[in-house]
Design a protein around this motif. Structure first.
Motif, short mmCIF file in Angstrom:
data_model
loop_
_atom_site.label_atom_id
_atom_site.label_comp_id
_atom_site.label_asym_id
_atom_site.label_seq_id
_atom_site.Cartn_x
_atom_site.Cartn_y
_atom_site.Cartn_z
N ARG A 198 0.68 -0.65 -0.21
CA ARG A 198 0.25 -0.28 0.53
C ARG A 198 1.04 1.33 0.18
NH1 ARG A 198 -5.40 -0.53 1.97
NH2 ARG A 198 -5.02 1.70 2.15
N GLY A 199 1.84 1.48 0.77
CA GLY A 199 3.28 2.53 1.20
C GLY A 199 3.71 2.50 -0.39
N ASP A 200 4.78 3.34 -0.05
CA ASP A 200 5.91 3.76 -1.61
C ASP A 200 7.25 3.44 -0.82
OD1 ASP A 200 6.65 5.70 1.02
OD2 ASP A 200 6.25 7.28 -0.26
N LYS A 201 7.49 2.16 0.35
CA LYS A 201 8.44 2.10 1.10
C LYS A 201 8.65 0.14 1.08
CE LYS A 201 10.77 5.95 1.95
NZ LYS A 201 11.50 7.05 3.21
N ARG A 204 10.83 -0.64 5.67
CA ARG A 204 10.94 0.29 6.11
C ARG A 204 11.90 0.69 7.41
NH1 ARG A 204 7.15 4.96 5.00
NH2 ARG A 204 6.18 4.14 3.83
N GLU A 212 16.74 0.18 -1.53
CA GLU A 212 16.14 -0.11 -2.46
C GLU A 212 17.11 -0.90 -3.56
OE1 GLU A 212 17.36 4.20 -3.09
OE2 GLU A 212 15.64 4.56 -1.77
N ARG A 226 4.87 -3.99 -6.53
CA ARG A 226 4.61 -2.09 -7.05
C ARG A 226 4.17 -2.19 -5.76
NH1 ARG A 226 0.04 -3.95 -11.55
NH2 ARG A 226 0.82 -6.20 -12.67
N PHE A 227 4.78 -0.39 -5.67
CA PHE A 227 4.58 0.53 -4.60
C PHE A 227 2.90 0.96 -5.06
CE2 PHE A 227 8.35 0.02 -5.03
CZ PHE A 227 8.53 -0.68 -3.47
N ASP A 228 1.96 1.80 -4.17
CA ASP A 228 0.60 1.90 -3.84
C ASP A 228 0.06 1.39 -4.44
OD1 ASP A 228 2.22 5.05 -3.05
OD2 ASP A 228 3.24 5.13 -4.72
#
Length: 447
Positions: A198-201, A204, A212, A226-228
């Motif tokens: 759901r997030g961008d990372k 965490r 990365e 896939r992010f977001d």
């Protein structure tokens, strides 16, 4: 007052078993209740069987690389039931050893669910009530499932070890270590993997440059990351496949959906609130530094406290609890500089502060890096590169963080974590002669 036992432990996982054994060694009369299988999440349906699947999946790349080393591997095939059943047999063996350990220490085992009926009273599923001077909650955590339409079509890490057959396609929802590890396992075993969050990372709590690197390597191997990806609903289609909605029109069809979105403390219907034990908003048992709750006779260790969800931490907490209550040796656990690893492909490992954490708290931070190809990868013709990072407090020269991605990262980090825990300096690393040729030598060669 005369109690049936000095200690009654609810949950025979890593923390509960260690607390039971140590308490018994101090002379306490101990009983344990376990509603599923002795050994807990780690042994039965967690880190142990998962690591065995990691080993099994790695043979895919090892066999491919072996050709460059002169081995003829033509005709090699993989059989999922063989790996699955051999892993299950090893879990059975370990469960037996855990039970044997409790028996050897004269700990009585009740193989049924237990709940707290009063501050000094436990009620078993068969209706029996047993009194104890102390009660220890060690029930661990449980996989979270999102409250979305169609969630019932997905599975969690509880069920993934028992698949009848491997799917052709799999969607793994999550951004933590479980999601990334199973993405690597399934991909190497020939499954078409889509990893969504759901997030961008991802990951965490780890150094983001290392993460990365993992995402880039994963995508290079063929994992669709896939992010977001909001996943508002899951729909079962006429052919039996699943349609995973993305929330942005980029939906995914799959044969298997694995939820790996986190784990919640397993306290539901344990009777804790009824006897006044304080829980936080996630249902975790609130404890002090000595694993004591606000009810003097009730204590808790491990994932059920939601402090650090790691097996070695639960073991240490259980040991410290037993030493304090029954061994007249009060001590607490130091939660700083705990080494952790993700057995992804390739694995990552870290200890201490990440670069982001260091820069947010210190005015002078020095970062040293080594970006290299492992010797084995060079000869195998594999372009995959490793990255080692060292985070240093510029004011003291102390190494305050080490973060690795590459083959055997976890094995290398365990010894290096001792140096970080001991407060050694960058100069101490520089003064250590390199062990050549090895990947670990990069830790003492960074400039």
């Amino acid at each position: 007052m005369n109690y049936d036992f000095d200690l009654f432990v609810i949950g025979a996982g890593s923390g509960g078993v260690r607390a039971s054994r140590i308490a018994a060694s101090h002379g306490a009369r101990v009983a344990v209740a376990e509603e599923y299988r002795v050994g807990g999440t780690c042994v039965i349906r967690g880190c142990v069987p998962k690591k065995l699947l990691v080993y099994g999946s790695h043979f895919a790349e090892d066999l491919a690389d072996a050709r460059r080393f002169g081995w003829d591997t033509n005709g090699a095939t993989f059989d999922w039931p063989t790996l699955r059943d051999n892993v299950a047999a090893e879990v059975d063996r370990l469960e037996g050893l855990y039970g044997q350990t409790l028996g050897n220490n004269k700990v009585e085992i009740f193989l049924q669910r237990a709940t707290v009926a009063a501050p000094n009273l436990v009620r078993l599923a068969d209706g029996r009530e047993i009194s104890a001077k102390h009660i220890l909650i060690a029930t661990g955590a449980w996989p979270a499932v999102p409250a979305i339409p169609g969630a019932e079509y997905g599975i969690t890490s509880n069920e993934v070890f028992h698949l009848e057959k491997l799917p052709k396609r799999a969607v793994i929802a999550g951004a933590g270590y479980i999601a990334n590890e199973f993405a690597g396992i399934f991909h190497e075993l020939g499954v078409e993997v889509t990893l969504v969050t759901r997030g961008d990372k991802m990951l965490r709590s780890y150094d983001q440059e290392i993460v990365e690197k993992l995402v880039g390597i994963s995508r290079g191997k063929g994992i669709d990351v896939r992010f977001d990806f909001k996943c508002p609903a899951v729909r079962k289609q006429a052919d039996g496949s699943l349609l995973i909605e993305s929330g942005n029109g980029d939906d995914v069809e799959t044969d298997l959906l694995l939820f790996a979105i986190g784990r919640v403390p397993k306290t539901k219907d344990l009777g804790l609130e009824a006897v006044g034990v304080a829980l936080d908003g996630d249902g975790a048992v609130i404890v002090d530094a000595h694993n004591a709750t606000n009810v003097p006779s009730i204590h808790a260790v491990g994932d059920v406290t939601n402090r650090v969800q790691l097996t070695p931490v639960a073991i240490r907490e259980g040991h410290a609890f037993a030493d304090r209550v029954f061994g007249n040796n009060p001590r607490t656990i130091d939660y700083s500089a705990i080494p952790t690893a993700v057995f992804s492909n390739p694995p990552i490992a870290g200890v201490g502060l990440t670069e982001e954490e260091a820069r947010a708290t210190l005015s002078d931070v020095k970062v040293y890096k080594s970006d290299f190809r492992a010797m084995k990868n060079v000869l195998a013709g594999r372009n995959e590169r490793a990255l080692y990072k060292m985070i240093v407090d510029g004011a003291t020269d102390k190494v305050i963080g080490l973060h690795l991605i590459g083959p055997d990262s976890a094995e290398i980090l365990q010894a290096a974590a001792i140096a970080v825990k001991a407060g050694l300096t960058k100069q101490d690393f520089d003064d250590t002669v390199a062990l050549h040729p090895s990947m670990a030598e990069e830790l003492v060669l960074m400039k």
